[in-house]
Design an enzyme around this catalytic site. Structure first.
Site, PDB file in Angstrom:
ATOM      1  N   LYS A   1       8.589  -9.339  71.536  1.00 31.92           N
ATOM      2  CA  LYS A   1      10.105  -8.674  70.820  1.00 31.92           C
ATOM      3  C   LYS A   1      10.673  -9.764  71.171  1.00 31.92           C
ATOM      4  CE  LYS A   1      14.047  -7.066  70.832  1.00 31.92           C
ATOM      5  NZ  LYS A   1      15.193  -8.853  69.730  1.00 31.92           N
TER       6      LYS A   1
ATOM      7  N   CYS B   1      21.945 -18.540  82.118  1.00 33.44           N
ATOM      8  CA  CYS B   1      21.673 -17.161  83.218  1.00 33.44           C
ATOM      9  C   CYS B   1      21.665 -17.745  85.023  1.00 33.44           C
ATOM     10  CB  CYS B   1      20.729 -16.709  83.503  1.00 33.44           C
ATOM     11  SG  CYS B   1      18.895 -17.721  84.293  1.00 33.44           S
TER      12      CYS B   1
HETATM   13  P1  NDP Z   1      20.173  -8.817  75.529  1.00 33.49           P
HETATM   14  O1  NDP Z   1      20.812  -8.233  76.017  1.00 33.49           O
HETATM   15  O2  NDP Z   1      21.619  -8.648  74.776  1.00 33.49           O
HETATM   16  O3  NDP Z   1      19.307  -9.611  74.766  1.00 33.49           O
HETATM   17  C1  NDP Z   1      18.450  -9.500  75.061  1.00 33.49           C
HETATM   18  C2  NDP Z   1      16.795  -9.114  74.295  1.00 33.49           C
HETATM   19  O4  NDP Z   1      17.211  -7.720  74.927  1.00 33.49           O
HETATM   20  C3  NDP Z   1      17.129  -9.643  73.077  1.00 33.49           C
HETATM   21  O5  NDP Z   1      16.156 -10.085  71.903  1.00 33.49           O
HETATM   22  C4  NDP Z   1      17.623  -7.994  72.423  1.00 33.49           C
HETATM   23  O6  NDP Z   1      17.114  -7.683  70.928  1.00 33.49           O
HETATM   24  C5  NDP Z   1      16.879  -7.210  73.155  1.00 33.49           C
HETATM   25  N1  NDP Z   1      16.932  -5.805  72.995  1.00 33.49           N
HETATM   26  C6  NDP Z   1      18.914  -5.601  72.731  1.00 33.49           C
HETATM   27  N2  NDP Z   1      18.841  -4.283  73.001  1.00 33.49           N
HETATM   28  C7  NDP Z   1      18.057  -3.705  73.904  1.00 33.49           C
HETATM   29  C8  NDP Z   1      17.626  -2.367  73.523  1.00 33.49           C
HETATM   30  N3  NDP Z   1      18.262  -1.186  73.788  1.00 33.49           N
HETATM   31  N4  NDP Z   1      16.074  -2.048  74.048  1.00 33.49           N
HETATM   32  C9  NDP Z   1      15.212  -3.579  74.337  1.00 33.49           C
HETATM   33  N5  NDP Z   1      16.036  -4.325  73.710  1.00 33.49           N
HETATM   34  C10 NDP Z   1      17.097  -5.064  73.047  1.00 33.49           C
HETATM   35  O7  NDP Z   1      20.991 -10.483  76.013  1.00 33.49           O
HETATM   36  P2  NDP Z   1      20.993 -12.017  75.578  1.00 33.49           P
HETATM   37  O8  NDP Z   1      19.053 -12.030  73.824  1.00 33.49           O
HETATM   38  O9  NDP Z   1      22.623 -11.938  74.746  1.00 33.49           O
HETATM   39  O10 NDP Z   1      21.033 -12.881  76.351  1.00 33.49           O
HETATM   40  C11 NDP Z   1      22.264 -13.447  77.189  1.00 33.49           C
HETATM   41  C12 NDP Z   1      21.819 -12.782  78.404  1.00 33.49           C
HETATM   42  O11 NDP Z   1      20.495 -12.920  79.216  1.00 33.49           O
HETATM   43  C13 NDP Z   1      22.954 -13.120  79.561  1.00 33.49           C
HETATM   44  O12 NDP Z   1      23.758 -11.449  80.531  1.00 33.49           O
HETATM   45  C14 NDP Z   1      21.737 -13.344  80.737  1.00 33.49           C
HETATM   46  O13 NDP Z   1      22.008 -14.411  82.094  1.00 33.49           O
HETATM   47  C15 NDP Z   1      20.368 -13.322  80.357  1.00 33.49           C
HETATM   48  N6  NDP Z   1      18.792 -13.894  81.199  1.00 33.49           N
HETATM   49  C16 NDP Z   1      18.674 -13.682  82.030  1.00 33.49           C
HETATM   50  C17 NDP Z   1      17.903 -15.052  83.124  1.00 33.49           C
HETATM   51  C18 NDP Z   1      17.603 -14.452  84.253  1.00 33.49           C
HETATM   52  O14 NDP Z   1      16.093 -14.975  83.908  1.00 33.49           O
HETATM   53  N7  NDP Z   1      17.258 -13.898  85.484  1.00 33.49           N
HETATM   54  C19 NDP Z   1      17.388 -15.978  81.569  1.00 33.49           C
HETATM   55  C20 NDP Z   1      17.905 -15.896  80.476  1.00 33.49           C
HETATM   56  C21 NDP Z   1      19.004 -15.476  80.393  1.00 33.49           C
HETATM   57  P3  NDP Z   1      18.706  -8.313  70.145  1.00 33.49           P
HETATM   58  O15 NDP Z   1      18.829  -9.902  69.642  1.00 33.49           O
HETATM   59  O16 NDP Z   1      17.776  -7.553  68.519  1.00 33.49           O
HETATM   60  O17 NDP Z   1      20.009  -7.351  70.339  1.00 33.49           O
END
Ligand code: NDP
Length: 482
Positions: free
Chosen positions: A175, A284
Protein backbone atom coordinates in the site's frame (compact mmCIF):
# COMPACT_ATOMS: atom_id res chain seq x y z
CA UNK A 1 15.54 18.32 -16.55
CA UNK A 2 12.26 20.07 -17.34
CA UNK A 3 8.95 19.89 -15.58
CA UNK A 4 6.98 17.10 -17.31
CA UNK A 5 3.54 18.32 -18.36
CA UNK A 6 1.99 15.06 -19.61
CA UNK A 7 -1.24 14.17 -17.77
CA UNK A 8 -1.07 10.77 -16.05
CA UNK A 9 -4.10 8.59 -15.50
CA UNK A 10 -3.45 5.74 -13.12
CA UNK A 11 -6.61 3.70 -13.17
CA UNK A 12 -5.21 0.20 -12.56
CA UNK A 13 -3.80 -1.66 -9.62
CA UNK A 14 -1.43 -4.63 -9.80
CA UNK A 15 -2.78 -7.94 -8.56
CA UNK A 16 -1.70 -11.48 -9.39
CA UNK A 17 0.68 -10.36 -12.11
CA UNK A 18 -1.89 -8.22 -13.93
CA UNK A 19 -2.77 -4.56 -14.14
CA UNK A 20 -6.49 -4.55 -13.42
CA UNK A 21 -9.28 -2.05 -12.87
CA UNK A 22 -9.89 -1.65 -9.14
CA UNK A 23 -13.18 -2.35 -7.44
CA UNK A 24 -12.81 1.02 -5.71
CA UNK A 25 -14.03 4.03 -7.66
CA UNK A 26 -12.81 7.00 -5.61
CA UNK A 27 -10.58 9.28 -7.66
CA UNK A 28 -7.83 11.59 -6.46
CA UNK A 29 -5.90 14.28 -8.28
CA UNK A 30 -2.13 14.09 -8.49
CA UNK A 31 -0.76 17.56 -7.87
CA UNK A 32 2.68 18.90 -8.69
CA UNK A 33 3.70 20.55 -5.38
CA UNK A 34 6.01 23.01 -7.16
CA UNK A 35 3.25 24.53 -9.28
CA UNK A 36 -0.03 23.26 -7.72
CA UNK A 37 -0.98 22.03 -11.20
CA UNK A 38 -3.06 18.87 -11.53
CA UNK A 39 -0.78 16.50 -13.39
CA UNK A 40 -2.75 13.31 -13.13
CA UNK A 41 -5.51 11.32 -11.58
CA UNK A 42 -5.50 8.06 -9.66
CA UNK A 43 -8.39 5.68 -9.02
CA UNK A 44 -8.07 4.31 -5.52
CA UNK A 45 -8.53 0.70 -4.54
CA UNK A 46 -10.67 -0.32 -1.56
CA UNK A 47 -11.07 -3.16 0.96
CA UNK A 48 -12.27 -5.64 -1.69
CA UNK A 49 -9.22 -4.93 -3.82
CA UNK A 50 -7.04 -5.41 -0.77
CA UNK A 51 -8.67 -8.75 0.02
CA UNK A 52 -8.10 -9.86 -3.58
CA UNK A 53 -4.46 -8.82 -3.40
CA UNK A 54 -3.97 -10.68 -0.11
CA UNK A 55 -5.61 -13.80 -1.59
CA UNK A 56 -3.25 -13.65 -4.58
CA UNK A 57 -0.24 -13.23 -2.30
CA UNK A 58 -1.40 -16.10 -0.08
CA UNK A 59 -1.76 -18.43 -3.06
CA UNK A 60 1.61 -17.42 -4.51
CA UNK A 61 3.31 -17.96 -1.13
CA UNK A 62 2.75 -21.73 -1.38
CA UNK A 63 5.22 -22.05 -4.24
CA UNK A 64 7.30 -18.90 -3.78
CA UNK A 65 8.26 -19.91 -0.22
CA UNK A 66 9.84 -23.07 -1.67
CA UNK A 67 12.05 -21.29 -4.23
CA UNK A 68 15.82 -21.60 -3.93
CA UNK A 69 18.21 -18.82 -2.96
CA UNK A 70 19.50 -18.89 -6.51
CA UNK A 71 16.04 -18.38 -8.00
CA UNK A 72 15.29 -15.47 -5.68
CA UNK A 73 18.71 -14.00 -6.21
CA UNK A 74 18.09 -14.02 -9.98
CA UNK A 75 14.74 -12.28 -9.47
CA UNK A 76 16.43 -9.54 -7.44
CA UNK A 77 18.96 -9.07 -10.21
CA UNK A 78 16.21 -8.82 -12.82
CA UNK A 79 14.33 -6.20 -10.80
CA UNK A 80 17.54 -4.21 -10.37
CA UNK A 81 18.03 -4.25 -14.15
CA UNK A 82 14.41 -3.29 -14.81
CA UNK A 83 14.67 -0.32 -12.41
CA UNK A 84 17.95 0.80 -14.01
CA UNK A 85 16.25 0.75 -17.42
CA UNK A 86 13.53 3.09 -16.06
CA UNK A 87 15.86 5.23 -13.93
CA UNK A 88 15.21 8.48 -15.80
CA UNK A 89 11.42 8.02 -15.64
CA UNK A 90 11.57 7.32 -11.93
CA UNK A 91 13.76 10.33 -11.24
CA UNK A 92 11.51 12.58 -13.30
CA UNK A 93 8.40 11.35 -11.49
CA UNK A 94 10.03 11.92 -8.09
CA UNK A 95 10.85 15.51 -9.08
CA UNK A 96 7.45 16.20 -10.58
CA UNK A 97 5.10 14.45 -8.20
CA UNK A 98 7.01 14.74 -4.93
CA UNK A 99 9.15 17.85 -5.50
CA UNK A 100 12.51 16.19 -4.80
CA UNK A 101 15.46 18.29 -5.88
CA UNK A 102 16.74 16.59 -9.01
CA UNK A 103 20.15 15.72 -7.51
CA UNK A 104 18.46 14.06 -4.56
CA UNK A 105 15.99 12.30 -6.84
CA UNK A 106 18.84 10.79 -8.85
CA UNK A 107 20.35 9.51 -5.59
CA UNK A 108 16.98 8.14 -4.52
CA UNK A 109 16.60 6.25 -7.80
CA UNK A 110 20.07 4.73 -7.38
CA UNK A 111 19.19 3.71 -3.84
CA UNK A 112 15.97 2.12 -5.11
CA UNK A 113 17.76 0.15 -7.85
CA UNK A 114 20.69 -0.86 -5.64
CA UNK A 115 18.51 -2.09 -2.79
CA UNK A 116 17.82 -5.19 -4.89
CA UNK A 117 21.54 -5.85 -5.41
CA UNK A 118 22.39 -5.38 -1.74
CA UNK A 119 19.60 -7.77 -0.77
CA UNK A 120 20.93 -10.27 -3.32
CA UNK A 121 24.39 -10.13 -1.75
CA UNK A 122 22.90 -10.62 1.70
CA UNK A 123 20.97 -13.83 0.87
CA UNK A 124 23.83 -15.30 -1.11
CA UNK A 125 25.84 -15.31 2.13
CA UNK A 126 22.99 -16.17 4.49
CA UNK A 127 22.51 -19.57 6.17
CA UNK A 128 18.81 -20.43 6.21
CA UNK A 129 19.63 -23.57 8.22
CA UNK A 130 21.70 -23.37 11.36
CA UNK A 131 22.80 -25.99 13.90
CA UNK A 132 22.57 -25.19 17.58
CA UNK A 133 23.69 -28.00 19.89
CA UNK A 134 21.50 -31.01 19.03
CA UNK A 135 19.01 -28.91 17.08
CA UNK A 136 18.65 -28.10 13.44
CA UNK A 137 17.12 -24.62 13.15
CA UNK A 138 15.42 -23.80 9.86
CA UNK A 139 14.55 -20.17 9.15
CA UNK A 140 11.29 -20.25 7.22
CA UNK A 141 9.60 -17.39 5.36
CA UNK A 142 6.88 -15.81 7.47
CA UNK A 143 4.07 -15.53 4.89
CA UNK A 144 2.26 -12.61 3.28
CA UNK A 145 3.80 -9.27 4.24
CA UNK A 146 1.91 -5.97 4.00
CA UNK A 147 4.20 -3.11 3.01
CA UNK A 148 2.96 0.39 3.85
CA UNK A 149 5.08 3.32 2.69
CA UNK A 150 5.20 7.09 3.30
CA UNK A 151 5.31 9.81 0.65
CA UNK A 152 8.74 11.17 1.57
CA UNK A 153 10.59 8.01 0.61
CA UNK A 154 8.11 6.01 -1.41
CA UNK A 155 10.47 4.47 -3.98
CA UNK A 156 13.32 3.51 -1.75
CA UNK A 157 10.97 2.24 0.95
CA UNK A 158 9.12 0.04 -1.54
CA UNK A 159 12.46 -1.19 -2.85
CA UNK A 160 13.99 -2.01 0.53
CA UNK A 161 10.83 -3.74 1.72
CA UNK A 162 10.18 -5.72 -1.50
CA UNK A 163 13.85 -6.74 -1.80
CA UNK A 164 13.90 -8.08 1.75
CA UNK A 165 10.57 -9.90 1.43
CA UNK A 166 11.67 -11.58 -1.82
CA UNK A 167 15.00 -12.52 -0.23
CA UNK A 168 13.13 -14.24 2.58
CA UNK A 169 10.69 -16.05 0.25
CA UNK A 170 7.70 -13.98 1.38
CA UNK A 171 5.01 -12.54 -0.88
CA UNK A 172 3.74 -8.98 -0.51
CA UNK A 173 0.86 -6.57 -0.81
CA UNK A 174 2.06 -2.98 -1.10
CA UNK A 175 0.00 0.00 0.00
CA UNK A 176 2.06 2.92 -1.27
CA UNK A 177 1.49 6.55 -0.44
CA UNK A 178 -1.20 7.85 -2.80
CA UNK A 179 0.86 11.04 -3.14
CA UNK A 180 3.44 9.04 -5.09
CA UNK A 181 1.37 6.98 -7.49
CA UNK A 182 3.29 7.88 -10.65
CA UNK A 183 6.47 6.60 -9.04
CA UNK A 184 4.69 3.49 -7.77
CA UNK A 185 3.28 2.81 -11.23
CA UNK A 186 6.80 2.85 -12.73
CA UNK A 187 8.01 0.43 -10.07
CA UNK A 188 5.00 -1.85 -10.72
CA UNK A 189 5.95 -1.92 -14.39
CA UNK A 190 9.53 -2.80 -13.41
CA UNK A 191 8.34 -5.72 -11.24
CA UNK A 192 6.18 -6.92 -14.11
CA UNK A 193 9.00 -6.51 -16.63
CA UNK A 194 11.32 -8.51 -14.35
CA UNK A 195 8.99 -11.51 -14.67
CA UNK A 196 8.36 -11.99 -10.97
CA UNK A 197 5.85 -14.87 -10.57
CA UNK A 198 2.19 -13.81 -10.44
CA UNK A 199 0.96 -12.95 -6.95
CA UNK A 200 4.39 -12.48 -5.37
CA UNK A 201 4.17 -8.67 -5.59
CA UNK A 202 0.74 -7.00 -5.47
CA UNK A 203 0.10 -3.26 -5.29
CA UNK A 204 -3.11 -1.53 -4.22
CA UNK A 205 -3.21 2.27 -4.45
CA UNK A 206 -5.59 3.50 -1.79
CA UNK A 207 -6.11 5.24 1.49
CA UNK A 208 -4.72 4.27 4.85
CA UNK A 209 -8.18 4.12 6.39
CA UNK A 210 -9.41 1.52 3.87
CA UNK A 211 -6.53 -0.37 2.20
CA UNK A 212 -4.16 0.10 5.15
CA UNK A 213 -6.82 -0.86 7.69
CA UNK A 214 -7.75 -4.03 5.78
CA UNK A 215 -4.09 -5.07 5.62
CA UNK A 216 -3.82 -4.46 9.34
CA UNK A 217 -6.80 -6.60 10.36
CA UNK A 218 -6.74 -9.34 7.70
CA UNK A 219 -5.70 -12.65 9.32
CA UNK A 220 -3.92 -13.82 6.16
CA UNK A 221 -1.28 -11.11 6.54
CA UNK A 222 1.60 -12.36 8.70
CA UNK A 223 3.46 -9.11 9.19
CA UNK A 224 3.13 -5.38 8.56
CA UNK A 225 6.28 -3.62 7.47
CA UNK A 226 5.35 0.02 7.97
CA UNK A 227 7.25 3.24 7.44
CA UNK A 228 5.48 6.42 8.44
CA UNK A 229 4.48 8.47 11.43
CA UNK A 230 4.44 7.30 15.03
CA UNK A 231 0.75 8.26 15.23
CA UNK A 232 -0.29 5.92 12.40
CA UNK A 233 2.05 3.21 13.67
CA UNK A 234 0.17 3.10 16.96
CA UNK A 235 -3.13 2.53 15.14
CA UNK A 236 -1.53 -0.27 13.13
CA UNK A 237 0.14 -1.84 16.15
CA UNK A 238 -3.18 -1.92 18.05
CA UNK A 239 -4.98 -3.30 14.98
CA UNK A 240 -2.40 -6.01 14.41
CA UNK A 241 -2.87 -7.56 17.84
CA UNK A 242 -6.04 -9.56 17.14
CA UNK A 243 -4.42 -11.60 14.40
CA UNK A 244 -1.09 -11.63 16.29
CA UNK A 245 0.83 -10.10 13.40
CA UNK A 246 4.46 -9.28 13.63
CA UNK A 247 5.24 -5.59 12.97
CA UNK A 248 8.25 -3.64 11.78
CA UNK A 249 7.63 0.03 12.46
CA UNK A 250 10.04 2.60 10.98
CA UNK A 251 8.89 5.94 12.35
CA UNK A 252 9.67 9.56 12.92
CA UNK A 253 12.45 11.31 14.76
CA UNK A 254 13.77 14.46 16.37
CA UNK A 255 17.41 13.68 15.91
CA UNK A 256 20.09 15.62 17.79
CA UNK A 257 23.20 16.94 16.08
CA UNK A 258 25.94 17.51 18.68
CA UNK A 259 28.77 19.79 17.63
CA UNK A 260 31.64 19.38 20.09
CA UNK A 261 33.86 22.32 20.92
CA UNK A 262 36.82 20.68 19.15
CA UNK A 263 34.98 20.26 15.82
CA UNK A 264 35.79 22.27 12.72
CA UNK A 265 32.73 24.55 12.80
CA UNK A 266 33.29 25.75 9.23
CA UNK A 267 32.53 22.20 8.09
CA UNK A 268 30.18 21.04 10.85
CA UNK A 269 27.69 23.91 10.56
CA UNK A 270 27.07 23.66 6.79
CA UNK A 271 26.72 19.89 7.35
CA UNK A 272 24.16 20.57 10.07
CA UNK A 273 22.10 22.54 7.55
CA UNK A 274 22.18 19.81 4.91
CA UNK A 275 21.47 17.06 7.44
CA UNK A 276 18.31 18.90 8.49
CA UNK A 277 17.18 20.33 5.14
CA UNK A 278 17.95 17.30 2.95
CA UNK A 279 14.94 15.81 1.12
CA UNK A 280 13.29 19.26 1.53
CA UNK A 281 13.49 18.76 5.30
CA UNK A 282 10.98 15.91 4.95
CA UNK A 283 13.40 13.36 6.31
CA UNK A 284 12.83 10.91 9.16
CA UNK A 285 16.51 11.09 10.08
CA UNK A 286 16.72 14.92 9.88
CA UNK A 287 19.15 16.37 12.43
CA UNK A 288 16.55 18.90 13.52
CA UNK A 289 18.02 19.75 16.95
CA UNK A 290 21.44 21.35 16.69
CA UNK A 291 23.32 21.24 19.99
CA UNK A 292 26.26 23.67 20.25
CA UNK A 293 28.53 24.88 23.08
CA UNK A 294 26.91 27.92 24.71
CA UNK A 295 30.00 30.12 24.35
CA UNK A 296 30.11 29.49 20.55
CA UNK A 297 26.46 30.45 19.85
CA UNK A 298 27.14 33.80 18.16
CA UNK A 299 29.73 32.22 15.85
CA UNK A 300 27.27 29.39 15.04
CA UNK A 301 24.54 31.90 14.17
CA UNK A 302 26.82 33.67 11.71
CA UNK A 303 27.93 30.40 10.08
CA UNK A 304 24.33 29.20 9.89
CA UNK A 305 23.23 32.37 8.09
CA UNK A 306 25.94 31.85 5.48
CA UNK A 307 25.16 28.14 5.10
CA UNK A 308 21.43 28.80 4.60
CA UNK A 309 22.14 31.59 2.11
CA UNK A 310 24.22 29.08 0.14
CA UNK A 311 21.43 26.50 0.17
CA UNK A 312 19.12 27.11 -2.73
CA UNK A 313 15.40 26.71 -2.28
CA UNK A 314 13.72 26.59 -5.67
CA UNK A 315 12.17 24.59 -8.44
CA UNK A 316 13.29 21.02 -7.97
CA UNK A 317 14.14 20.45 -11.63
CA UNK A 318 16.85 23.16 -11.46
CA UNK A 319 20.16 21.39 -10.95
CA UNK A 320 21.43 23.66 -8.15
CA UNK A 321 18.26 23.45 -6.03
CA UNK A 322 18.71 21.78 -2.65
CA UNK A 323 15.28 22.41 -1.10
CA UNK A 324 12.09 21.87 -3.12
CA UNK A 325 8.48 22.34 -1.99
CA UNK A 326 6.53 20.57 0.75
CA UNK A 327 4.52 17.64 -0.53
CA UNK A 328 1.05 19.21 -0.34
CA UNK A 329 -1.02 22.04 1.06
CA UNK A 330 -1.79 20.33 4.37
CA UNK A 331 1.84 19.71 5.03
CA UNK A 332 2.82 23.22 3.94
CA UNK A 333 0.30 24.62 6.45
CA UNK A 334 1.60 22.31 9.15
CA UNK A 335 5.19 23.49 8.70
CA UNK A 336 4.00 27.12 8.71
CA UNK A 337 2.15 26.41 11.96
CA UNK A 338 5.36 25.17 13.59
CA UNK A 339 7.30 28.25 12.46
CA UNK A 340 4.57 30.42 13.97
CA UNK A 341 4.65 28.42 17.22
CA UNK A 342 8.44 28.82 17.39
CA UNK A 343 8.10 32.59 17.18
CA UNK A 344 5.20 32.69 19.67
CA UNK A 345 7.04 30.52 22.21
CA UNK A 346 9.95 32.99 22.17
CA UNK A 347 12.65 31.32 20.08
CA UNK A 348 14.96 33.70 18.22
CA UNK A 349 14.51 33.68 14.47
CA UNK A 350 18.02 33.58 12.98
CA UNK A 351 16.96 33.13 9.38
CA UNK A 352 13.72 32.40 7.46
CA UNK A 353 10.27 32.73 8.97
CA UNK A 354 6.66 32.36 7.90
CA UNK A 355 5.44 32.47 4.29
CA UNK A 356 6.95 31.62 0.92
CA UNK A 357 10.49 32.38 -0.19
CA UNK A 358 10.60 35.32 -2.60
CA UNK A 359 9.28 34.48 -6.05
CA UNK A 360 8.09 31.01 -5.11
CA UNK A 361 4.50 31.59 -4.06
CA UNK A 362 3.02 29.35 -6.76
CA UNK A 363 4.07 26.16 -5.02
CA UNK A 364 4.24 24.75 -1.49
CA UNK A 365 7.67 26.23 -0.81
CA UNK A 366 8.62 27.31 2.70
CA UNK A 367 11.44 29.54 3.80
CA UNK A 368 14.34 27.52 5.24
CA UNK A 369 14.15 28.56 8.88
CA UNK A 370 16.58 28.41 11.79
CA UNK A 371 15.75 29.27 15.39
CA UNK A 372 18.28 29.95 18.15
CA UNK A 373 17.79 30.11 21.91
CA UNK A 374 15.45 27.18 21.69
CA UNK A 375 14.83 25.53 25.03
CA UNK A 376 14.18 21.84 25.55
CA UNK A 377 10.50 22.21 26.31
CA UNK A 378 9.58 24.33 23.32
CA UNK A 379 7.30 22.62 20.81
CA UNK A 380 9.86 23.07 18.02
CA UNK A 381 12.42 21.19 20.11
CA UNK A 382 10.11 18.27 20.84
CA UNK A 383 7.86 17.60 17.83
CA UNK A 384 8.83 16.30 14.41
CA UNK A 385 8.23 19.23 12.00
CA UNK A 386 9.23 17.40 8.81
CA UNK A 387 10.25 20.54 6.95
CA UNK A 388 13.35 22.76 6.66
CA UNK A 389 13.18 24.10 10.20
CA UNK A 390 16.22 23.79 12.46
CA UNK A 391 16.34 24.47 16.21
CA UNK A 392 19.60 25.48 17.91
CA UNK A 393 19.98 24.55 21.58
CA UNK A 394 23.06 25.21 23.70
CA UNK A 395 24.93 23.12 26.25
CA UNK A 396 27.62 23.90 28.84
CA UNK A 397 29.22 20.48 29.26
CA UNK A 398 29.38 17.30 27.17
CA UNK A 399 27.33 15.53 29.84
CA UNK A 400 24.62 18.13 29.40
CA UNK A 401 24.80 17.72 25.60
CA UNK A 402 24.17 13.98 25.96
CA UNK A 403 21.31 14.61 28.38
CA UNK A 404 19.64 17.09 26.00
CA UNK A 405 20.24 14.76 23.03
CA UNK A 406 18.42 11.94 24.82
CA UNK A 407 15.64 14.18 26.12
CA UNK A 408 13.19 13.17 23.40
CA UNK A 409 10.54 10.53 22.94
CA UNK A 410 12.23 9.59 19.65
CA UNK A 411 15.43 7.65 19.01
CA UNK A 412 16.00 7.30 15.28
CA UNK A 413 19.26 9.06 14.53
CA UNK A 414 21.98 11.28 15.98
CA UNK A 415 24.92 13.21 14.59
CA UNK A 416 28.21 14.07 16.27
CA UNK A 417 30.97 16.35 14.96
CA UNK A 418 34.36 16.25 16.63
CA UNK A 419 38.04 16.14 15.72
CA UNK A 420 38.49 13.48 18.41
CA UNK A 421 37.05 10.20 17.07
CA UNK A 422 37.60 8.37 20.36
CA UNK A 423 35.60 10.98 22.23
CA UNK A 424 32.88 11.00 19.56
CA UNK A 425 32.60 7.22 19.86
CA UNK A 426 32.31 7.46 23.63
CA UNK A 427 29.47 9.94 23.23
CA UNK A 428 27.83 7.76 20.54
CA UNK A 429 27.69 4.90 23.03
CA UNK A 430 25.58 7.08 25.35
CA UNK A 431 23.09 8.29 22.74
CA UNK A 432 19.80 6.41 22.55
CA UNK A 433 19.36 6.21 18.77
CA UNK A 434 19.30 3.56 16.05
CA UNK A 435 22.01 5.20 13.92
CA UNK A 436 24.76 7.62 14.96
CA UNK A 437 26.63 9.51 12.23
CA UNK A 438 30.07 10.80 13.20
CA UNK A 439 31.45 13.71 11.13
CA UNK A 440 29.30 12.98 8.05
CA UNK A 441 26.15 11.32 6.80
CA UNK A 442 26.98 7.99 5.28
CA UNK A 443 25.02 5.10 3.88
CA UNK A 444 25.58 1.45 4.76
CA UNK A 445 22.54 -0.35 3.45
CA UNK A 446 23.57 -3.74 4.85
CA UNK A 447 23.67 -2.37 8.40
CA UNK A 448 20.42 -2.36 10.41
CA UNK A 449 18.22 0.73 10.20
CA UNK A 450 15.51 1.59 12.70
CA UNK A 451 14.74 3.39 15.88
CA UNK A 452 14.74 3.20 19.66
CA UNK A 453 11.75 4.40 21.72
CA UNK A 454 8.90 5.96 19.70
CA UNK A 455 10.97 5.85 16.52
CA UNK A 456 10.03 2.27 15.98
CA UNK A 457 10.13 -1.44 16.46
CA UNK A 458 12.40 -3.79 14.52
CA UNK A 459 15.06 -3.15 11.92
CA UNK A 460 15.26 -2.99 8.15
CA UNK A 461 18.16 -3.78 5.82
CA UNK A 462 20.84 -6.47 5.75
CA UNK A 463 20.70 -9.60 7.86
CA UNK A 464 18.73 -7.88 10.62
CA UNK A 465 15.98 -6.87 8.19
CA UNK A 466 15.95 -10.31 6.61
CA UNK A 467 15.57 -12.10 9.94
CA UNK A 468 12.46 -10.03 10.74
CA UNK A 469 10.81 -11.84 7.77
CA UNK A 470 11.78 -15.33 8.93
CA UNK A 471 10.35 -17.66 11.55
CA UNK A 472 12.81 -20.08 13.13
CA UNK A 473 11.71 -23.71 13.34
CA UNK A 474 13.67 -25.99 15.64
CA UNK A 475 13.97 -29.64 14.60
CA UNK A 476 15.30 -32.14 17.11
CA UNK A 477 15.98 -35.65 15.84
CA UNK A 478 16.46 -38.71 18.00
CA UNK A 479 18.37 -41.53 16.30
CA UNK A 480 17.63 -43.96 19.13
CA UNK A 481 14.03 -44.92 18.34
CA UNK A 482 14.18 -45.38 14.56
P1 NDP B 1 1.72 8.57 7.73
O1 NDP B 1 1.90 7.83 9.00
O2 NDP B 1 0.69 9.61 7.67
O3 NDP B 1 1.42 7.58 6.52
C1 NDP B 1 2.26 6.49 6.21
C2 NDP B 1 1.48 5.46 5.43
O4 NDP B 1 0.50 4.88 6.31
C3 NDP B 1 0.70 6.07 4.25
O5 NDP B 1 0.74 5.17 3.17
C4 NDP B 1 -0.71 6.20 4.85
O6 NDP B 1 -1.74 6.20 3.91
C5 NDP B 1 -0.77 4.92 5.70
N1 NDP B 1 -1.83 4.96 6.71
C6 NDP B 1 -2.48 6.02 7.23
N2 NDP B 1 -3.42 5.63 8.12
C7 NDP B 1 -3.37 4.27 8.16
C8 NDP B 1 -4.08 3.27 8.88
N3 NDP B 1 -5.05 3.57 9.73
N4 NDP B 1 -3.76 1.98 8.68
C9 NDP B 1 -2.77 1.64 7.83
N5 NDP B 1 -2.07 2.53 7.09
C10 NDP B 1 -2.34 3.84 7.26
O7 NDP B 1 3.15 9.15 7.38
P2 NDP B 1 3.54 10.10 6.17
O8 NDP B 1 3.17 9.46 4.87
O9 NDP B 1 3.03 11.45 6.50
O10 NDP B 1 5.15 10.05 6.25
C11 NDP B 1 5.88 10.86 7.10
C12 NDP B 1 6.31 10.10 8.34
O11 NDP B 1 7.06 8.94 7.99
C13 NDP B 1 7.21 10.92 9.22
O12 NDP B 1 6.85 10.80 10.56
C14 NDP B 1 8.59 10.29 8.99
O13 NDP B 1 9.47 10.51 10.04
C15 NDP B 1 8.24 8.86 8.79
N6 NDP B 1 9.32 8.14 8.07
C16 NDP B 1 10.12 7.26 8.74
C17 NDP B 1 11.18 6.63 8.11
C18 NDP B 1 12.02 5.61 8.82
O14 NDP B 1 12.67 4.81 8.15
N7 NDP B 1 12.05 5.58 10.13
C19 NDP B 1 11.50 6.92 6.71
C20 NDP B 1 10.59 7.83 6.09
C21 NDP B 1 9.55 8.43 6.77
P3 NDP B 1 -2.46 7.60 3.57
O15 NDP B 1 -1.44 8.39 2.82
O16 NDP B 1 -3.63 7.19 2.75
O17 NDP B 1 -2.86 8.24 4.86
Amino acid sequence: MEDNKKFKLIDKIYINGEFIKPNGTEAMNIINPSTKEIIGNVILGNEVDTQNAIAAAKKAFKTFSKTTIEERSNMLKRIHEAVISRADDLTKACVEEYGAAVKAAVGRTQLTANSFLWAKEVIEDFEFTKYIGKAKVVLEPLGVIALITPWNANNSQIAIKVATAISAGCTVVIKPSEFCTIQTQILAECFHEAGIPAGVINIVNGLGGSVGAELTRNPDVAMISFTGSTKTAKIIHHGAVDSMKRVILELGGKSPNIILDDADFTKAIPRAVTSCFGNNGQMCIAGSRLLVPKHRLEEVKELIKIAVENTKVGYPWESDTFIGPMINENHYNNVQRYIKIGIEEGAELVVGGEGHPKGLDNGYFVRPTVFANVTRNMTIAREEIFGPVLSILTYRTEEEAIEIANDTEYGLGAYISSSNIEKANKIASQIVAGTVYINDVMLEMKAPFGGFKQSGIGRECGIYGLEEHLEPKTILISNENI
